[in-house]
Design an enzyme around this catalytic site. Structure first.
Site, short mmCIF file in Angstrom:
data_model
loop_
_atom_site.label_atom_id
_atom_site.label_comp_id
_atom_site.label_asym_id
_atom_site.label_seq_id
_atom_site.Cartn_x
_atom_site.Cartn_y
_atom_site.Cartn_z
N TYR A 51 0.83 -1.21 0.00
CA TYR A 51 0.00 0.00 0.00
C TYR A 51 0.87 1.25 0.00
CZ TYR A 51 -3.06 3.73 1.49
OH TYR A 51 -3.74 4.93 1.55
N HIS A 81 -3.18 16.60 -1.13
CA HIS A 81 -3.62 16.54 0.27
C HIS A 81 -3.18 17.76 1.08
CE1 HIS A 81 -4.72 12.51 -0.80
NE2 HIS A 81 -5.24 12.30 0.39
N ASN A 193 1.37 10.19 6.70
CA ASN A 193 0.43 9.19 7.21
C ASN A 193 0.73 8.89 8.68
OD1 ASN A 193 -1.74 7.49 6.86
ND2 ASN A 193 -0.51 5.75 6.19
N ARG A 298 -12.67 25.86 50.29
CA ARG A 298 -12.48 24.63 51.07
C ARG A 298 -12.21 23.39 50.23
NH1 ARG A 298 -17.15 21.53 53.46
NH2 ARG A 298 -18.37 23.39 52.92
#
Length: 531
Positions: A51, A81, A193, A298
């Site tokens: 891939y 991208h 990636n 407190r």
């Protein structure tokens, strides 16, 4: 700072971001990087289906790409991208993002080239900061869009911030004598990636959150003295049985900050006064003595203790991600094979930032309520209404300042809503469940900025109360704080534009001198927050 891929902390990131520390690459890890790269290139030449090496991306994975298109494939990925929008990240955040990506690639499972990691290190060391728009990441497959803007700069395209100017990357590289990357198999995918944008931003935000936590401790000690609160709720014996380390630490630190005060009350003295006023008879008597203060005085250990423990938990997740291989696919030596998975998924960082955002928001919630008690004439003891130094009514004092803090506290409630569960599918339903981790990390940065304004407004109000009550009556650490602050922030007595006062205090509490003050007076060695 030596980069090995395995040993960075959020404080190392802060050194690179804020102090501009330089980085050097560990030689043994460079060898590992080289081996993984050579193997990736060999598999690509042999047309082994991997891939992103010789396939399309995302839903286009079934498409095999011939080896003659290897460079074109990777450059197309980066250019297409680099699709971010909105305002760019600040340079310090960009440095954190680049450092996070460099550390990931140096682990040697990504197939990046030695030239890639060396050029990325040069960008950090020379202060070459790619312009990265903040919007556009879904947090899986990692931070594709923001990291593409870094990758774009590494191949000599896009724009960078360099020496205070935004310029074309190619021009800067030529001036600096640096050669743009020539991408081989997986060369672009390796850069984009992963989770490095959200992780880098989260590291910056977490460092700021720890500063805000320390600031809240100091502000609380100041606030308690301004209202003559009891020291009883901070006694160690009451907190050990609760079993939470953060609560014990907070109580301990506030005790130290209150020591030596002439303004606080002692629980035993309150009991004696109550008995004296009641006469210990048979009548119901309203003594006017409060054995217990309101929660803002407190319950601070029970409020800020969980904040500290939550920050420490978020730090664990974020630092583990910082030192992880968050890439896909991975390249292994033994056996010689790849792993196709989803280490780019940012759910760890997304959830860590969601927890971080809740914790930071709670710091602001407490500080805003403390400010309210300090200025409200119905509950602020002997202090004047809204801390007006004189002629209350003619003068408004800190009335407007409360609006600032309250409006921001309300805004923060929206920002604290989790992003990690707001998944929307994309990429042809290949990315059908995503983390939105960068969205959460961006909110972390914004929340830290917002809460810094709230807490600094509280400190400004306490400083005003100190002028009114007399600084000499406060504990030594707070007296020192007021003394330093009063050099630039005198008694507010003329209703001049108050935003200028708040800006001065905001800058003061964020400065290096004030950070040194915190280190001097706070010992957090029992927690990772002190590292």
């Amino acid at each position: 700072m030596k980069i090995t891929g395995s040993n960075l902390s959020i404080y190392d990131v802060a050194d690179v971001c804020m102090k501009r520390a330089t980085v050097e690459l560990d030689p043994s890890q460079l060898e590992r990087v080289a081996v993984a790269h050579e193997r990736t290139q060999a598999w690509g030449e042999a047309q082994h289906p991997i891939y992103g090496v010789n396939t399309g991306f995302g839903e286009l994975v079934p498409v095999m790409i011939p080896r003659q298109h290897k460079r074109e494939l990777q450059e197309n990925l980066i250019r297409s991208h680099a699709a971010g929008g909105g305002e760019p990240f600040a340079d310090d955040v960009v440095r954190a993002i680049m450092l996070a990506r460099l550390n990931c690639l140096m682990k040697g499972y990504s197939g990046a080239s030695v030239e890639t990691v060396k050029l990325l290190a040069e960008f950090i060391n020379r202060g070459i900061h790619p312009v990265i728009p903040q919007q556009g990441s879904l947090g899986a497959s990692g931070d594709l869009s923001p990291l593409s803007h870094i990758a774009l700069a590494l191949i000599g395209e896009g724009t960078v911030s360099f020496k205070g100017q935004v310029r074309k990357t190619g021009d800067v590289l030529r001036e600096e004598g640096l050669k743009p990357l020539e991408l081989g198999f997986k060369g672009g995918l390796t850069l984009i990636n992963g989770t490095s944008a959200m992780t880098g931003a989260a590291c910056v935000a977490l460092g700021r959150a720890y500063h805000l936590f320390r600031l809240a401790l100091l502000a609380t000690a100041d606030f308690v003295q301004c209202l003559g609160g009891s020291t009883g709720p901070f006694e160690e014996r009451g907190h050990l049985p609760k079993n939470h380390s953060g609560q014990v630490i907070v109580a301990r630190e506030i005790r130290k900050l209150l020591a030596g005060s002439q303004l606080t009350s002692d629980h035993q003295d309150l009991m004696k006064e109550m008995v004296a006023r009641s006469g210990v008879g048979n009548d119901v008597v309203d003594t006017g003595v409060y054995l217990q203060d309101a929660y803002t005085l407190r319950a601070v250990p029970q409020i800020l203790g969980p904040v500290l423990d939550t920050l420490d938990f978020a730090r664990k997740l974020i630092e583990e991600e910082l030192n992880s291989t968050n890439d896909n696919p991975l390249i292994f030596d033994v056996p010689e094979q790849t792993f196709h998975g989803a280490n780019f998924h940012g759910q760890y960082v997304a959830m860590a930032c969601d927890y971080l955002n809740i914790a930071v928001t709670e710091i602001g919630v407490l500080a805003e309520r403390q400010l309210n008690r300090l200025v409200d004439p119905n509950i602020n003891g002997k202090l004047p209404p809204f801390l007006a130094s004189a002629h209350s009514g003619l003068l408004c004092g800190f009335e407007g300042g409360q609006y600032l803090a309250t409006s921001i506290a309300s805004e923060n409630l929206d920002l604290a809503a989790p992003s990690s569960i707001k998944s929307l599918p994309s990429n042809g339903s290949n990315q059908d469940v995503v983390s939105m981790g960068t969205t959460s990390a961006r909110k972390s940065l914004r929340l830290c900025e917002n809460v810094g304004t709230i807490v600094s407004t509280l400190i400004a109000a306490c400083n005003q109360a100190g002028h009114i009550l007399g600084n000499e009556r406060f504990s030594p650490p707070i007296r020192e704080l007021h003394g330093e602050l009063s050099r630039s922030v005198p008694l507010y007595q003329d209703d001049s534009p108050i935003f200028e006062l708040f800006q001065t205090v905001r800058a003061f509490v964020g400065g290096d001198g004030f950070r040194a003050h915190l280190v001097t007076h706070l010992d957090l060695a029992a927690t990772t927050a002190s590292s």
